[in-house]
Design a protein around this motif. Structure first.
Motif, PDB file in Angstrom:
ATOM      1  N   ARG A   7       0.831  -1.205   0.000  1.00 42.84           N
ATOM      2  CA  ARG A   7       0.000   0.000   0.000  1.00 42.84           C
ATOM      3  C   ARG A   7       0.871   1.262   0.000  1.00 42.84           C
ATOM      4  NH1 ARG A   7      -5.254   0.068   1.629  1.00 42.84           N
ATOM      5  NH2 ARG A   7      -4.941  -1.784   2.925  1.00 42.84           N
ATOM      6  N   SER A   8       1.953   1.230   0.761  1.00 45.80           N
ATOM      7  CA  SER A   8       2.868   2.378   0.808  1.00 45.80           C
ATOM      8  C   SER A   8       3.532   2.603  -0.548  1.00 45.80           C
ATOM      9  CB  SER A   8       3.938   2.156   1.882  1.00 45.80           C
ATOM     10  OG  SER A   8       3.363   2.120   3.163  1.00 45.80           O
ATOM     11  N   ILE A   9       3.903   1.499  -1.209  1.00 44.21           N
ATOM     12  CA  ILE A   9       4.505   1.610  -2.541  1.00 44.21           C
ATOM     13  C   ILE A   9       3.500   2.204  -3.522  1.00 44.21           C
ATOM     14  CG2 ILE A   9       5.341   0.257  -4.513  1.00 44.21           C
ATOM     15  CD1 ILE A   9       6.598  -1.663  -2.430  1.00 44.21           C
ATOM     16  N   GLN A  10       2.255   1.718  -3.473  1.00 41.57           N
ATOM     17  CA  GLN A  10       1.217   2.236  -4.365  1.00 41.57           C
ATOM     18  C   GLN A  10       0.980   3.725  -4.124  1.00 41.57           C
ATOM     19  OE1 GLN A  10      -1.807  -0.518  -3.111  1.00 41.57           O
ATOM     20  NE2 GLN A  10      -1.578  -1.806  -4.936  1.00 41.57           N
ATOM     21  N   THR A  11       0.929   4.104  -2.853  1.00 46.52           N
ATOM     22  CA  THR A  11       0.721   5.514  -2.514  1.00 46.52           C
ATOM     23  C   THR A  11       1.875   6.366  -3.026  1.00 46.52           C
ATOM     24  OG1 THR A  11      -0.531   4.906  -0.532  1.00 46.52           O
ATOM     25  CG2 THR A  11       0.368   7.136  -0.610  1.00 46.52           C
ATOM     26  N   VAL A 131     -11.591   6.277  -2.862  1.00 47.88           N
ATOM     27  CA  VAL A 131     -11.015   5.678  -1.661  1.00 47.88           C
ATOM     28  C   VAL A 131      -9.495   5.844  -1.675  1.00 47.88           C
ATOM     29  CG1 VAL A 131     -10.656   3.524  -0.394  1.00 47.88           C
ATOM     30  CG2 VAL A 131     -12.879   4.006  -1.432  1.00 47.88           C
ATOM     31  N   GLY A 132      -8.971   6.413  -0.606  1.00 45.63           N
ATOM     32  CA  GLY A 132      -7.533   6.583  -0.478  1.00 45.63           C
ATOM     33  C   GLY A 132      -6.958   7.776  -1.207  1.00 45.63           C
ATOM     34  N   ARG A 133      -7.834   8.567  -1.880  1.00 46.18           N
ATOM     35  CA  ARG A 133      -7.290   9.699  -2.641  1.00 46.18           C
ATOM     36  C   ARG A 133      -8.225  10.913  -2.568  1.00 46.18           C
ATOM     37  NH1 ARG A 133      -2.795   9.340  -5.714  1.00 46.18           N
ATOM     38  NH2 ARG A 133      -2.380  11.040  -7.169  1.00 46.18           N
ATOM     39  N   TYR A 188      -7.767   4.779 -10.348  1.00 46.14           N
ATOM     40  CA  TYR A 188      -7.486   4.464  -8.952  1.00 46.14           C
ATOM     41  C   TYR A 188      -8.365   3.348  -8.401  1.00 46.14           C
ATOM     42  CZ  TYR A 188      -5.225   8.985  -9.461  1.00 46.14           C
ATOM     43  OH  TYR A 188      -4.446  10.016  -9.909  1.00 46.14           O
ATOM     44  N   ALA A 189      -9.262   2.836  -9.206  1.00 47.88           N
ATOM     45  CA  ALA A 189     -10.159   1.781  -8.742  1.00 47.88           C
ATOM     46  C   ALA A 189     -10.547   0.895  -9.919  1.00 47.88           C
ATOM     47  CB  ALA A 189     -11.416   2.388  -8.106  1.00 47.88           C
ATOM     48  N   ALA A 190     -10.947  -0.317  -9.619  1.00 50.42           N
ATOM     49  CA  ALA A 190     -11.361  -1.259 -10.662  1.00 50.42           C
ATOM     50  C   ALA A 190     -12.792  -0.942 -11.089  1.00 50.42           C
ATOM     51  CB  ALA A 190     -11.247  -2.686 -10.141  1.00 50.42           C
TER      52      ALA A 190
END
Length: 205
Positions: A7-11, A131-133, A188-190
């Motif tokens: 998750r950190s790598i993706q961020t 989500v997450g952004r 950012y999402a499927a």
């Protein structure tokens, strides 16, 4: 199972302009391919843009700088609430979002089928649209997009007036804050949302 290191790598990849897919902590093929591109020094996607102002909008008490616009769709049919008007459509989307437990509509702007523009959350508020952004992003929702695919052309699902107004609104927001990225929810999402590849459209390809 989600891995916080992944998750950190993706961020981190997303933060420097790449598109690793959903920030979900799963080491999927898109994340791996994006990491390889980063390691090879490959250029980021064409969605990056140069800021045209020195002004900045800050969101929330943490004052996240708003640097990205993310485009969405309502995933509704072209004749959805036909005749009720954009204000009624925005009210219905707000009802959906509040039913999710959110305090308000998640988007900052909503664009009707005839190009009508309505405000949702204030741009100084953190949205609820990816989500997450959500921190430091401004969400614009186009009415329509039912049954769309990520690879569709925008004119298949949206009107000319909508697309003209979308570009105008992106430019207007870019005059209020230092926008460096214009993207779509599907980066950012499927999801298919908004039903086309925003960077390609925005660059005029």
């Amino acid at each position: 199972m989600a891995d916080e290191n992944i998750r950190s790598i993706q961020t981190g990849l997303a933060g420097v302009g790449y598109s690793p897919g959903p920030i979900d902590g799963i080491d999927g093929p898109r994340t791996r391919a994006t990491a390889v591109r980063w390691g090879q020094g490959a250029p980021v996607a064409a969605r990056d843009v140069a800021p045209v102002t020195t002004s900045m909008i800050y969101q929330g008490s943490a004052r996240y700088p708003a640097r990205e616009i993310i485009v969405h769709c309502s995933a509704t049919r072209p004749d959805w609430m036909d005749g009720d008007g954009i204000d009624a459509q925005v009210a219905e989307i707000r009802r959906w979002h509040r039913a999710n437990g959110w305090r308000d509509i998640g988007y900052h702007w909503v664009l009707g089928r005839s190009g009508e523009l309505r405000a949702g959350r204030r741009e100084t508020e953190i949205g609820a649209h990816v989500v997450g952004r959500n921190n430091g992003t401004i969400g614009i929702c186009l009415i329509g997009g039912f049954g769309s695919a990520e690879t569709d052309r925008p004119e298949v699902h949206f009107t000319d007036r909508q697309l003209v107004q979308l570009r105008n609104q992106i430019e207007a927001i870019s005059m209020r804050t230092q926008i460096t990225t214009v993207s779509g929810h599907n980066q950012y999402a499927a999801k298919a949302c908004p039903g086309f590849h925003v960077p390609t459209w925005f660059k005029g390809a």
